[in-house]
Structures are given as structure tokens and as C-alpha cells.
Enzyme design. Structure first.
Site, PDB file in Angstrom:
ATOM      1  N   LYS A  13       0.869  -1.187   0.000  1.00 25.18           N
ATOM      2  CA  LYS A  13       0.000   0.000   0.000  1.00 25.18           C
ATOM      3  C   LYS A  13       0.895   1.222   0.000  1.00 25.18           C
ATOM      4  CE  LYS A  13      -4.510   0.473   0.367  1.00 25.18           C
ATOM      5  NZ  LYS A  13      -5.395  -0.586  -0.167  1.00 25.18           N
TER       6      LYS A  13
HETATM    7  N1  GLU Z   1      -6.886  -0.203  -3.553  1.00 26.14           N
HETATM    8  C1  GLU Z   1      -7.632  -1.377  -3.878  1.00 26.14           C
HETATM    9  C2  GLU Z   1      -7.733  -2.307  -2.672  1.00 26.14           C
HETATM   10  O1  GLU Z   1      -7.623  -1.879  -1.554  1.00 26.14           O
HETATM   11  C3  GLU Z   1      -7.121  -2.045  -5.140  1.00 26.14           C
HETATM   12  C4  GLU Z   1      -5.724  -2.566  -5.107  1.00 26.14           C
HETATM   13  C5  GLU Z   1      -5.251  -3.067  -6.465  1.00 26.14           C
HETATM   14  O2  GLU Z   1      -6.060  -3.136  -7.386  1.00 26.14           O
HETATM   15  O3  GLU Z   1      -4.084  -3.387  -6.556  1.00 26.14           O
HETATM   16  O4  GLU Z   1      -7.988  -3.464  -2.801  1.00 26.14           O
END
Ligand code: GLU
Length: 423
Positions: A113
Site C-alpha cells: 500500500k
Molecule cells: N486499492 C484497492 C484495494 O484496496 C485495489 C488494489 C489493487 O487493485 O491493486 O484493494
């Protein structure tokens, strides 16, 4: 064994993510060494960089983060959020959640993240572009198609991903679409990615209703949030034959006990920017939305909105978590006692990262699939994951969140054990 406390990572969200993991590790009698290893992220990068406002005289210093939790099974994957209060603890907690999420649906990734501590609503388009490009350069050696692949999260969108892809490509000297997912289709983005998280959330409501012997025709649904997740969840719920009685955005919500026409609501937001003033519905607050009379509640905005002070007033029978971490652990226990069926975030909102995976695969192969193919594969993966999690929940007599986490942690632990310790 004495457990490591990473002082650098301390925050409520990180403490909660670790506590949740510890609880599951206990239930599944997880190997102590693996347990210790999974409590902290493998890599965490903090960057600071200058950001020039549109008025040339002002230069702020911004904080940015990128955390990679587990690098065992492949590259890491997870979104980048722009938010005024984002910090290393929050980003680390969310990276950990991404590890479980990708493992639950069986994707070949570890969790990551990223974030920039900035209020996205206070930025002009040009300012947002400068923040995005400079952040990308600061983390450029940390990310890449075979290292770590960012995606949108709160406060970022397709355009943000396009700027990251462009900045990265300019630096490596060739176009590299596979460095991010959630891009516009013109740049190698996947069709159906934008709708994927919301659709995925709602695709698990019929199997949940079947399990609970609950009729979905006309079932009342309240959706908190009308962004990338909430909007498409509301549309998909209406397509299922449910009655969407409430939706909300950052400013507040709208409520009509007889059901909202979601097509009209979406058009209103496209024209006016916010839900505020939508005719034929009563204004409500985001707090009120959580406790409205309804059968299904979809929190699809921010974390911590269902907490110990409102959990006993939730009227829904099913909560499908579109957001990451919308229910605190204390609320989880209260809802569990009351028999509310929770489809946890790590399972419910995994549709987004699943179609991100499809996007990455398509970019690497330069071969693009049809929308029907993508939607069918998404449904298959989500449906299978749900069935497996429900089976664990029934067999081990644990709630759906614990069951989902057991599935995710089990897979990561297995991968770690067979790789062994180097050197
Ligand atoms: N931000 C999204 C999540 O929390 C998508 C992450 C992604 O597609 O890599 O799952």
C-alpha cells in the site's frame, strides 16, 4: 516468544490489523516463527518531497509512503491513497490487509500500500499531477511490473494512474503499462476495472442470502459512499432487484424508503459533483445511514464507521464491506453476537485487485480480453473464494472474517515454509 513491537508503525489501524492477525494465528495454531515474521512489513519506505502550489511562492514538504508486506509469492500489489491523515502505520496495516486479500482470492502477489499525506479535495488538477509525478519519482526504484504494482485507492483514480505510468515510462525510456493497474483503457487499462470492486461486493450478496435463506427481491440496501466502489455497488444492487434506499458521499447522504433511482442519482452526481440537493429524497448524515432500516448495508467509503457506539443499532442482516476496515474489532464482536452476517473487506472488496491482476496479465501479454470474459472470470474467482471461506467458517465454527483470514494466512504460511529461510 517475545513479539517484536515496531514502534515506527504504531497507529490505531496498525494495532488493530496486528491484533486481528494475532487472533487468527491463535485460532489456527500458526507456527510461532511464521507468526512473528508476518506481523511486520518486509519493506517500508518513507519519502518527503517538495510540492509547489499553483501560487508559485509557496512550497510545501509532503510525506509519502510505500509499504510492501510480503514478498514471498510474487510482486506486491496494492493501492495508493491521498488523504490528509495518512501515515506509515495506516499504510502498513492496509498493506497487511492486501496480503490476506490477494491470498484469499488466490492471486500471485503479496500485499502493498502507498500513500501521500495531502488533502486531495484541496488540490487543483495541476497540483495533483505534480504531487503524483514527484511521489512516483521518489519511489521509482521500489515499484515496477515485476516488483510492486500500485493501483487506485482513496483520493486517487484512473488519471492518477495514467500520470504514474507516464512518469515511470519517461524514466525507464519506454512505455511500461504494467507498472500500475486501474489505468484508463487507452493506456492498457482493463475494461471493467472501474466497476470491478463494486460489482464484486454485490456478487457475494446472492450466495450470502442463499445461506441465510433470505429473499433478495425488494430487499433494502444502504450504501455508504458513492465513489469508485459505492457507485457501482449501488448500480449492481439495483440490477439484482434490490431496493437501494440510501447512498452517501463526503458531504452526507440521501434517503428514500421507497427506493432511489440509481441511474438518476448517478447522473445528478455527474452534473452537480455531489449528491446534495437530489430531488425526491431526504438528506441524512453518514452516521445516520449506518443505522437505517434495511436488510443489507454496504459501507464503501472510509474505515472505522461501524464502531462500538453504533454497532448495536445496525438494523441490516448482511454487511458487505466495500471499504477497507469499515468495522472496528469491538463492533465486530457486537455484530457477531447479534447474528449479523458480515462479508469481510478482505473477501468482499477483492474484486478490485482481482481485475487489477487481469489488467497486469493483459499488459504483460499485450493481449486484451473481452468484457464478458473478465466479468465471468471475476464472478468465478469471487464465488469460489466465498464458498471456500463459508466452508471454513462452518467447519471451524468461526465468523466469516476469521474464516477468510485463516484461508489467506494459511496460503502465505505455506509459501513461506516451502521457501525456507535465506541464508
Ligand atoms: N486499492 C484497492 C484495494 O484496496 C485495489 C488494489 C489493487 O487493485 O491493486 O484493494
Amino acid at each position: 516468544m517475545e513479539s517484536i513491537t515496531a514502534l515506527e508503525l504504531q497507529s490505531d489501524m496498525y494495532r488493530e490489523a496486528v491484533a486481528q492477525f494475532d487472533r487468527v494465528a491463535e485460532v489456527m495454531h500458526l507456527d510461532e516463527n511464521i507468526r512473528e515474521r508476518l506481523r511486520t512489513p518486509q519493506r517500508a519506505l518513507i519519502v518527503t518531497f517538495p510540492f509547489r502550489r499553483d501560487e508559485y511562492s509557496e512550497v510545501d514538504t509532503l510525506f509519502g509512503y510505500r509499504v510492501q508486506h510480503v514478498l514471498t509469492m510474487g510482486p506486491t500489489k496494492g493501492g495508493i491513497r491521498f488523504a490528509p491523515d495518512v501515515g506509515l502505520g495506516e499504510v502498513s496495516a492496509l498493506a497487511m490487509l492486501m496480503t490476506w486479500k490477494t491470498a484469499i482470492v488466490g492471486l500471485p502477489f503479496g500485499g502493498a500500500k502507498g500513500g501521500v499525506r495531502v488533502d486531495p479535495l484541496a488540490l487543483s488538477r495541476a497540483e495533483k499531477q505534480r504531487v503524483t509525478r514527484r511521489y512516483t519519482v521518489e519511489v521509482i526504484n521500489f515499484i515496477g511490473p515485476d516488483r510492486d504494482i500500485p493501483a487506485p485507492d482513496m483520493g486517487t483514480d484512473e488519471q492518477t494512474m495514467a500520470w504514474i505510468m507516464d512518469t515511470y515510462s519517461q524514466h525507464v525510456g519506454h512505455a511500461e503499462p504494467a507498472v500500475v493497474t486501474g489505468k484508463p483503457p487507452a493506456l492498457g487499462g482493463s475494461v471493467a476495472r472501474r466497476e470491478a470492486t463494486g460489482r464484486g461486493v454485490v456478487s457475494l450478496i446472492p450466495p450470502a442470502a442463499l445461506h441465510l435463506s433470505m429473499d433478495l427481491q425488494g430487499a433494502r440496501v444502504a450504501v455508504q459512499g458513492f465513489g469508485n466502489v459505492g457507485r457501482y455497488a449501488a448500480i449492481a444492487a439495483a440490477e439484482l432487484g434490490c431496493s437501494v434506499v440510501a447512498v452517501s458521499d463526503v458531504k452526507g447522504g440521501i434517503y428514500n424508503p421507497d427506493g432511489l433511482e440509481i441511474g438518476k442519482v448517478a447522473k445528478w452526481v455527474d452534473t452537480h459533483g455531489y449528491l446534495e440537493g437530489f430531488p425526491g429524497a431526504d438528506p441524512i448524515s453518514n452516521e445516520e445511514l449506518i443505522t437505517l432500516p434495511c436488510e443489507i448495508l454496504i459501507p464503501a467509503a472510509v474505515a472505522g464507521v461501524i464502531h462500538k457506539d453504533n454497532a448495536d443499532q445496525v438494523q441490516a442482516k448482511i454487511i458487505a464491506e466495500g471499504a477497507n476496515g469499515p468495522t472496528t474489532m469491538e463492533a465486530d464482536a457486537i455484530l457477531g453476537e447479534r447474528g449479523v452476517f458480515i462479508i469481510p473487506d478482505v473477501l468482499a472488496n477483492a474484486g478490485g485487485v482481482t481485475v487489477s491482476y487481469f489488467e497486469w496479465v493483459q499488459d504483460l501479454q499485450n493481449y486484451f480480453w473481452s468484457e464478458n470474459e473478465i466479468v465471468a472470470r471475476l464472478r468465478e474467482i469471487m464465488g469460489r473464494a466465498f464458498d471456500e471461506v463459508l466452508a471454513i467458517s462452518l467447519k471451524e465454527k468461526v465468523d466469516m472474517r476469521t474464516a477468510a483470514m485463516i484461508k489467506g494466512v494459511r496460503r502465505v504460511a505455506e509459501a513461506k515454509l516451502v521457501r525456507g529461510v535465506y541464508p
